[in-house]
Write a protein that holds these residues in place. Structure first.
Motif, PDB file in Angstrom:
ATOM      1  N   GLU A  72     -33.389 -35.904 106.152  1.00 49.19           N
ATOM      2  CA  GLU A  72     -33.239 -37.214 106.790  1.00 49.19           C
ATOM      3  C   GLU A  72     -33.312 -37.094 108.311  1.00 49.19           C
ATOM      4  O   GLU A  72     -33.868 -37.975 108.978  1.00 49.19           O
ATOM      5  N   LEU A  73     -32.782 -36.012 108.861  1.00 51.54           N
ATOM      6  CA  LEU A  73     -32.879 -35.781 110.297  1.00 51.54           C
ATOM      7  C   LEU A  73     -34.343 -35.605 110.697  1.00 51.54           C
ATOM      8  O   LEU A  73     -34.804 -36.185 111.683  1.00 51.54           O
ATOM      9  N   LEU A  74     -35.094 -34.806 109.932  1.00 48.53           N
ATOM     10  CA  LEU A  74     -36.522 -34.633 110.210  1.00 48.53           C
ATOM     11  C   LEU A  74     -37.256 -35.971 110.156  1.00 48.53           C
ATOM     12  O   LEU A  74     -38.108 -36.252 110.987  1.00 48.53           O
ATOM     13  N   ARG A  75     -36.931 -36.788 109.158  1.00 53.10           N
ATOM     14  CA  ARG A  75     -37.580 -38.100 109.040  1.00 53.10           C
ATOM     15  C   ARG A  75     -37.255 -38.990 110.244  1.00 53.10           C
ATOM     16  O   ARG A  75     -38.072 -39.795 110.663  1.00 53.10           O
ATOM     17  N   SER A  76     -36.069 -38.830 110.809  1.00 59.35           N
ATOM     18  CA  SER A  76     -35.701 -39.628 111.983  1.00 59.35           C
ATOM     19  C   SER A  76     -36.485 -39.201 113.225  1.00 59.35           C
ATOM     20  O   SER A  76     -36.517 -39.937 114.213  1.00 59.35           O
ATOM     21  N   PHE A  77     -37.118 -38.028 113.193  1.00 58.43           N
ATOM     22  CA  PHE A  77     -37.930 -37.552 114.313  1.00 58.43           C
ATOM     23  C   PHE A  77     -39.292 -38.253 114.384  1.00 58.43           C
ATOM     24  O   PHE A  77     -40.002 -38.121 115.378  1.00 58.43           O
ATOM     25  N   ASP A  82     -51.394 -30.115 111.034  1.00 61.83           N
ATOM     26  CA  ASP A  82     -50.370 -30.011 109.990  1.00 61.83           C
ATOM     27  C   ASP A  82     -49.663 -28.672 110.085  1.00 61.83           C
ATOM     28  O   ASP A  82     -50.283 -27.648 110.379  1.00 61.83           O
ATOM     29  N   MET A  83     -48.371 -28.700 109.815  1.00 54.18           N
ATOM     30  CA  MET A  83     -47.590 -27.475 109.690  1.00 54.18           C
ATOM     31  C   MET A  83     -46.737 -27.606 108.437  1.00 54.18           C
ATOM     32  O   MET A  83     -46.290 -28.705 108.099  1.00 54.18           O
ATOM     33  N   VAL A  84     -46.549 -26.492 107.746  1.00 52.58           N
ATOM     34  CA  VAL A  84     -45.713 -26.471 106.548  1.00 52.58           C
ATOM     35  C   VAL A  84     -44.489 -25.631 106.868  1.00 52.58           C
ATOM     36  O   VAL A  84     -44.604 -24.467 107.257  1.00 52.58           O
ATOM     37  N   GLY A  85     -43.328 -26.262 106.736  1.00 50.18           N
ATOM     38  CA  GLY A  85     -42.071 -25.587 107.028  1.00 50.18           C
ATOM     39  C   GLY A  85     -41.287 -25.293 105.770  1.00 50.18           C
ATOM     40  O   GLY A  85     -41.256 -26.103 104.845  1.00 50.18           O
ATOM     41  N   VAL A  98     -45.445 -34.949 119.462  1.00 49.15           N
ATOM     42  CA  VAL A  98     -45.086 -36.158 118.723  1.00 49.15           C
ATOM     43  C   VAL A  98     -45.132 -35.864 117.218  1.00 49.15           C
ATOM     44  O   VAL A  98     -46.017 -35.164 116.747  1.00 49.15           O
ATOM     45  N   VAL A  99     -44.134 -36.374 116.491  1.00 47.61           N
ATOM     46  CA  VAL A  99     -44.070 -36.213 115.036  1.00 47.61           C
ATOM     47  C   VAL A  99     -44.661 -37.476 114.413  1.00 47.61           C
ATOM     48  O   VAL A  99     -44.119 -38.567 114.579  1.00 47.61           O
ATOM     49  N   ARG A 125     -43.932 -30.831 104.824  1.00 46.26           N
ATOM     50  CA  ARG A 125     -45.207 -30.864 105.548  1.00 46.26           C
ATOM     51  C   ARG A 125     -45.042 -31.809 106.730  1.00 46.26           C
ATOM     52  O   ARG A 125     -44.565 -32.937 106.579  1.00 46.26           O
ATOM     53  N   LEU A 126     -45.431 -31.326 107.909  1.00 44.03           N
ATOM     54  CA  LEU A 126     -45.303 -32.097 109.142  1.00 44.03           C
ATOM     55  C   LEU A 126     -46.684 -32.364 109.727  1.00 44.03           C
ATOM     56  O   LEU A 126     -47.523 -31.459 109.762  1.00 44.03           O
ATOM     57  N   LYS A 127     -46.933 -33.581 110.157  1.00 47.49           N
ATOM     58  CA  LYS A 127     -48.149 -33.894 110.927  1.00 47.49           C
ATOM     59  C   LYS A 127     -47.688 -34.112 112.347  1.00 47.49           C
ATOM     60  O   LYS A 127     -46.890 -35.015 112.630  1.00 47.49           O
ATOM     61  N   LEU A 128     -48.161 -33.236 113.244  1.00 50.25           N
ATOM     62  CA  LEU A 128     -47.720 -33.210 114.640  1.00 50.25           C
ATOM     63  C   LEU A 128     -48.918 -33.352 115.571  1.00 50.25           C
ATOM     64  O   LEU A 128     -50.066 -33.158 115.162  1.00 50.25           O
ATOM     65  N   GLN A 129     -48.643 -33.655 116.843  1.00 53.11           N
ATOM     66  CA  GLN A 129     -49.703 -33.726 117.832  1.00 53.11           C
ATOM     67  C   GLN A 129     -49.118 -33.424 119.204  1.00 53.11           C
ATOM     68  O   GLN A 129     -48.122 -34.027 119.606  1.00 53.11           O
ATOM     69  N   GLN A 130     -49.759 -32.488 119.913  1.00 53.08           N
ATOM     70  CA  GLN A 130     -49.348 -32.216 121.281  1.00 53.08           C
ATOM     71  C   GLN A 130     -49.790 -33.372 122.163  1.00 53.08           C
ATOM     72  O   GLN A 130     -50.862 -33.933 121.981  1.00 53.08           O
TER      73      GLN A 130
END
Length: 143
Positions: A71-76, A53-56, A95-96, A134-139
């Motif tokens: 909305e752009l972030l959600r499209s990712f 998780d990352m908080v922006g 990956v988002v 809040r973003l959930k990401l994975q390398q």
């Protein structure tokens, strides 16, 4: 100085700050020990990173630009993006998984802002809107 950002196909969202620790890919091990047998047995499996998780935090000159970036972030979601974190570390093919907005509010007293979001069609000047996501990401470990 590089700003924290997420980028996909020429669309970039810049963050005032992007907090969190990236998890690098590593070999996943599985415990295959059996009851009644001394010692430990493990099996090496795939090369994979754990989701993190990352908080922006982002600042904007107006509410319209803030909502457009959300909305752009959600499209990712589900896409491979390029991530630049607060330390200036650039990681490709991240990956988002999820994007959630934690807050979106007008700024009571502005002292300016450092994010370059004004290059996305806004007017340079003090930030008037503040958003936290809040973003959930994975390398992926590729590229």
């Amino acid at each position: 100085m590089a700003f924290a950002s997420l980028a996909l196909d020429g669309d970039t969202v810049y963050f005032f700050t992007l907090k969190g620790q990236q998890e690098s890919p590593a070999i996943v091990v599985e415990d295959v020990s059996r009851p009644g047998v001394d010692g430990v047995a493990i099996r090496q499996r795939e090369f994979r990173a754990e989701p993190f998780d990352m908080v922006g935090m982002l600042d904007y000159p107006d509410m319209t630009t803030a909502l457009a970036d959300y909305e752009l972030l959600r499209s990712f979601r589900g896409c491979l993006v390029t991530l630049v974190d607060d330390y200036g570390v650039t990681t490709n093919n991240v990956v988002v998984h999820e994007v959630t907005r934690e807050s979106l509010r007008p700024v009571v007293t502005s002292t300016g802002g450092v994010s370059p979001t004004t290059t996305r069609g806004g007017t340079p000047g003090p930030a008037k809107v503040f958003m936290t996501v809040r973003l959930k990401l994975q390398q992926t470990g590729t590229g």
